[in-house]
Design a protein around this motif. Structure first.
Motif, PDB file in Angstrom:
ATOM      1  N   LYS A 107      56.236   6.231  14.981  1.00 30.85           N
ATOM      2  CA  LYS A 107      55.605   5.251  14.090  1.00 30.85           C
ATOM      3  C   LYS A 107      56.505   4.952  12.890  1.00 30.85           C
ATOM      4  O   LYS A 107      56.693   3.787  12.528  1.00 30.85           O
ATOM      5  CB  LYS A 107      54.246   5.802  13.614  1.00 30.85           C
ATOM      6  N   ILE A 108      57.080   6.002  12.286  1.00 34.29           N
ATOM      7  CA  ILE A 108      57.982   5.808  11.142  1.00 34.29           C
ATOM      8  C   ILE A 108      59.209   5.012  11.572  1.00 34.29           C
ATOM      9  O   ILE A 108      59.656   4.097  10.870  1.00 34.29           O
ATOM     10  CB  ILE A 108      58.372   7.162  10.522  1.00 34.29           C
ATOM     11  N   ALA A 109      59.760   5.331  12.744  1.00 34.62           N
ATOM     12  CA  ALA A 109      60.934   4.614  13.245  1.00 34.62           C
ATOM     13  C   ALA A 109      60.617   3.144  13.471  1.00 34.62           C
ATOM     14  O   ALA A 109      61.430   2.264  13.127  1.00 34.62           O
ATOM     15  CB  ALA A 109      61.436   5.251  14.528  1.00 34.62           C
ATOM     16  N   SER A 110      59.450   2.856  14.032  1.00 39.60           N
ATOM     17  CA  SER A 110      59.098   1.452  14.278  1.00 39.60           C
ATOM     18  C   SER A 110      58.885   0.696  12.965  1.00 39.60           C
ATOM     19  O   SER A 110      59.286  -0.472  12.845  1.00 39.60           O
ATOM     20  CB  SER A 110      57.849   1.357  15.157  1.00 39.60           C
ATOM     21  N   VAL A 111      58.278   1.328  11.976  1.00 39.09           N
ATOM     22  CA  VAL A 111      58.081   0.674  10.669  1.00 39.09           C
ATOM     23  C   VAL A 111      59.430   0.394  10.006  1.00 39.09           C
ATOM     24  O   VAL A 111      59.664  -0.699   9.479  1.00 39.09           O
ATOM     25  CB  VAL A 111      57.175   1.545   9.754  1.00 39.09           C
ATOM     26  N   ILE A 112      60.330   1.358  10.059  1.00 35.54           N
ATOM     27  CA  ILE A 112      61.659   1.163   9.462  1.00 35.54           C
ATOM     28  C   ILE A 112      62.399   0.052  10.190  1.00 35.54           C
ATOM     29  O   ILE A 112      63.021  -0.824   9.554  1.00 35.54           O
ATOM     30  CB  ILE A 112      62.463   2.484   9.486  1.00 35.54           C
ATOM     31  N   ASP A 113      62.348   0.041  11.526  1.00 34.19           N
ATOM     32  CA  ASP A 113      63.009  -1.018  12.293  1.00 34.19           C
ATOM     33  C   ASP A 113      62.438  -2.384  11.942  1.00 34.19           C
ATOM     34  O   ASP A 113      63.177  -3.363  11.797  1.00 34.19           O
ATOM     35  CB  ASP A 113      62.851  -0.768  13.796  1.00 34.19           C
ATOM     36  N   GLU A 114      61.112  -2.442  11.792  1.00 37.18           N
ATOM     37  CA  GLU A 114      60.456  -3.703  11.452  1.00 37.18           C
ATOM     38  C   GLU A 114      60.900  -4.199  10.072  1.00 37.18           C
ATOM     39  O   GLU A 114      61.173  -5.380   9.886  1.00 37.18           O
ATOM     40  CB  GLU A 114      58.945  -3.499  11.485  1.00 37.18           C
ATOM     41  N   LYS A 115      60.985  -3.275   9.121  1.00 35.88           N
ATOM     42  CA  LYS A 115      61.379  -3.655   7.761  1.00 35.88           C
ATOM     43  C   LYS A 115      62.844  -4.083   7.699  1.00 35.88           C
ATOM     44  O   LYS A 115      63.208  -4.961   6.932  1.00 35.88           O
ATOM     45  CB  LYS A 115      61.150  -2.498   6.784  1.00 35.88           C
ATOM     46  N   LEU A 116      63.683  -3.445   8.511  1.00 38.85           N
ATOM     47  CA  LEU A 116      65.116  -3.749   8.481  1.00 38.85           C
ATOM     48  C   LEU A 116      65.489  -4.906   9.402  1.00 38.85           C
ATOM     49  O   LEU A 116      66.645  -5.331   9.407  1.00 38.85           O
ATOM     50  CB  LEU A 116      65.925  -2.509   8.878  1.00 38.85           C
ATOM     51  N   GLU A 117      64.517  -5.409  10.169  1.00 44.27           N
ATOM     52  CA  GLU A 117      64.784  -6.465  11.128  1.00 44.27           C
ATOM     53  C   GLU A 117      65.388  -7.699  10.474  1.00 44.27           C
ATOM     54  O   GLU A 117      66.338  -8.278  10.978  1.00 44.27           O
ATOM     55  CB  GLU A 117      63.481  -6.844  11.844  1.00 44.27           C
ATOM     56  N   GLY A 118      64.890  -8.125   9.343  1.00 46.43           N
ATOM     57  CA  GLY A 118      65.374  -9.324   8.674  1.00 46.43           C
ATOM     58  C   GLY A 118      66.592  -9.086   7.796  1.00 46.43           C
ATOM     59  O   GLY A 118      67.114 -10.020   7.198  1.00 46.43           O
ATOM     60  N   MET A 119      67.057  -7.852   7.697  1.00 45.14           N
ATOM     61  CA  MET A 119      68.178  -7.543   6.800  1.00 45.14           C
ATOM     62  C   MET A 119      69.475  -8.208   7.242  1.00 45.14           C
ATOM     63  O   MET A 119      70.286  -8.585   6.407  1.00 45.14           O
ATOM     64  CB  MET A 119      68.382  -6.028   6.691  1.00 45.14           C
ATOM     65  N   ASP A 120      69.687  -8.389   8.555  1.00 50.84           N
ATOM     66  CA  ASP A 120      70.907  -9.052   9.026  1.00 50.84           C
ATOM     67  C   ASP A 120      70.977 -10.475   8.477  1.00 50.84           C
ATOM     68  O   ASP A 120      72.022 -10.919   7.998  1.00 50.84           O
ATOM     69  CB  ASP A 120      70.954  -9.072  10.554  1.00 50.84           C
ATOM     70  N   ASP A 121      69.855 -11.195   8.538  1.00 55.92           N
ATOM     71  CA  ASP A 121      69.819 -12.561   8.020  1.00 55.92           C
ATOM     72  C   ASP A 121      70.060 -12.580   6.514  1.00 55.92           C
ATOM     73  O   ASP A 121      70.753 -13.459   6.000  1.00 55.92           O
ATOM     74  CB  ASP A 121      68.469 -13.211   8.336  1.00 55.92           C
ATOM     75  N   VAL A 122      69.505 -11.597   5.819  1.00 57.93           N
ATOM     76  CA  VAL A 122      69.685 -11.522   4.369  1.00 57.93           C
ATOM     77  C   VAL A 122      71.151 -11.280   4.026  1.00 57.93           C
ATOM     78  O   VAL A 122      71.699 -11.896   3.108  1.00 57.93           O
ATOM     79  CB  VAL A 122      68.786 -10.409   3.770  1.00 57.93           C
ATOM     80  N   VAL A 123      71.806 -10.401   4.770  1.00 57.40           N
ATOM     81  CA  VAL A 123      73.219 -10.105   4.514  1.00 57.40           C
ATOM     82  C   VAL A 123      74.069 -11.351   4.770  1.00 57.40           C
ATOM     83  O   VAL A 123      74.966 -11.677   3.978  1.00 57.40           O
ATOM     84  CB  VAL A 123      73.689  -8.910   5.386  1.00 57.40           C
ATOM     85  N   VAL A 124      73.804 -12.069   5.867  1.00 57.65           N
ATOM     86  CA  VAL A 124      74.556 -13.294   6.170  1.00 57.65           C
ATOM     87  C   VAL A 124      74.352 -14.321   5.065  1.00 57.65           C
ATOM     88  O   VAL A 124      75.310 -14.964   4.604  1.00 57.65           O
ATOM     89  CB  VAL A 124      74.128 -13.855   7.550  1.00 57.65           C
ATOM     90  N   GLU A 125      73.112 -14.463   4.616  1.00 62.21           N
ATOM     91  CA  GLU A 125      72.817 -15.427   3.538  1.00 62.21           C
ATOM     92  C   GLU A 125      73.502 -15.014   2.234  1.00 62.21           C
ATOM     93  O   GLU A 125      74.020 -15.849   1.495  1.00 62.21           O
ATOM     94  CB  GLU A 125      71.293 -15.513   3.334  1.00 62.21           C
ATOM     95  N   LEU A 126      73.530 -13.727   1.959  1.00 66.50           N
ATOM     96  CA  LEU A 126      74.202 -13.218   0.756  1.00 66.50           C
ATOM     97  C   LEU A 126      75.697 -13.526   0.799  1.00 66.50           C
ATOM     98  O   LEU A 126      76.280 -13.963  -0.197  1.00 66.50           O
ATOM     99  CB  LEU A 126      73.968 -11.719   0.627  1.00 66.50           C
ATOM    100  N   ILE A 127      76.311 -13.326   1.945  1.00 68.29           N
ATOM    101  CA  ILE A 127      77.747 -13.629   2.091  1.00 68.29           C
ATOM    102  C   ILE A 127      77.994 -15.119   1.916  1.00 68.29           C
ATOM    103  O   ILE A 127      78.956 -15.532   1.250  1.00 68.29           O
ATOM    104  CB  ILE A 127      78.265 -13.122   3.459  1.00 68.29           C
ATOM    105  N   ARG A 128      77.123 -15.949   2.486  1.00 68.00           N
ATOM    106  CA  ARG A 128      77.273 -17.404   2.343  1.00 68.00           C
ATOM    107  C   ARG A 128      77.144 -17.817   0.874  1.00 68.00           C
ATOM    108  O   ARG A 128      77.933 -18.614   0.364  1.00 68.00           O
ATOM    109  CB  ARG A 128      76.221 -18.132   3.183  1.00 68.00           C
ATOM    110  N   CYS A 129      76.170 -17.234   0.175  1.00 70.41           N
ATOM    111  CA  CYS A 129      75.978 -17.558  -1.241  1.00 70.41           C
ATOM    112  C   CYS A 129      77.186 -17.114  -2.076  1.00 70.41           C
ATOM    113  O   CYS A 129      77.605 -17.820  -2.993  1.00 70.41           O
ATOM    114  CB  CYS A 129      74.709 -16.900  -1.769  1.00 70.41           C
TER     115      CYS A 129
END
Length: 174
Positions: A107-129
Motif C-alpha cells: 500500500k505504501i509503495a503504491s501511494v508513493i508511486d502514485e504521488k511520484l507519477e507526475g514528477m517526470d512531467d514536472v521535471v521536464v516542465e522545470l527544464i523547459r522553464c
C-alpha cells in the motif's frame, strides 16, 4: 551462603563462549531467544549472571535437540495439547503479522508511486522553464546593448533651433 555466592557469580563473554561452546553470533541469537540482555559493569565490560548462562544453556539444548531430531510423535517427545495450542496461536499471529507487513508495504509503495507519477512531467516542465529563462536573460542583455547604442546616437543630435537638429560626428574606437 553458597547459593548467594553462585547467584552473585558473573561470567565474562569469553567464559560464556567456553561454557556454551559457541561463537558470539550464536550467543547473540540465544540471548534474543531467551530475552536476555547482557549487562555492563562500571568499567563498561559486558558480563552475564550464572542464572542467565543456565537459561542460555537450556535454550541451546532445546535448539540442538530440535535440530538433531525432527519433530516426531513419540512418548518421550509428545507435546501436550496446551503447548501445541500455544504454538499454533503463535504461528497464527506470526502469519497474520507477515501478511499485514506485506499489505502495508504494498500500500505504501503504491501511494508513493502514485504521488511520484507526475514528477517526470514536472521535471521536464522545470527544464523547459529554465531554458526559457536563460533565453529571456540573453534577450535582456541584447536589448540593453541596443538601448545603449540608441541613447548614444540620440545624444549625437544637437538642437540648432526652430525644431532642427544637427548630428555631431561620433568617433568609434576600433
Amino acid at each position: 551462603m553458597i547459593k548467594e555466592r553462585i547467584n552473585e557469580r558473573t561470567l565474562t563473554p569469553q567464559e560464556v563462549r567456553t561454557i556454551l561452546k559457541a561463537d558470539n553470533k550464536e550467543i547473540v541469537d540465544l540471548c534474543k531467544k531467551a530475552s536476555i540482555r547482557p549487562r555492563k559493569n562500571a568499567k563498561g565490560h559486558t558480563y552475564f549472571s550464572y542464572d542467565e548462562v543456565k537459561n542460555l544453556r537450556k535454550i541451546q539444548a532445546q535448539i540442538n535437540s530440535a535440530v538433531s531430531a525432527p519433530v516426531a510423535v513419540s512418548s518421550s517427545v509428545a507435546l501436550s495439547s496446551s503447548s501445541s495450542n500455544s504454538v499454533a496461536a503463535v504461528q497464527t499471529i506470526l502469519t497474520t503479522l507477515q501478511d499485514l507487513e506485506t499489505k502495508l508495504s504494498n500500500k505504501i509503495a503504491s501511494v508513493i508511486d502514485e504521488k511520484l507519477e507526475g514528477m517526470d512531467d514536472v521535471v521536464v516542465e522545470l527544464i523547459r522553464c529554465k531554458t526559457d529563462n536563460e533565453t529571456l536573460k540573453q534577450k535582456i542583455v541584447d536589448l540593453n546593448k541596443e538601448v545603449y547604442q540608441l541613447k548614444n546616437e540620440l545624444n549625437s543630435y544637437k538642437s540648432v533651433g526652430l525644431g532642427f537638429y544637427k548630428k555631431k560626428e561620433v568617433y568609434i574606437w576600433e
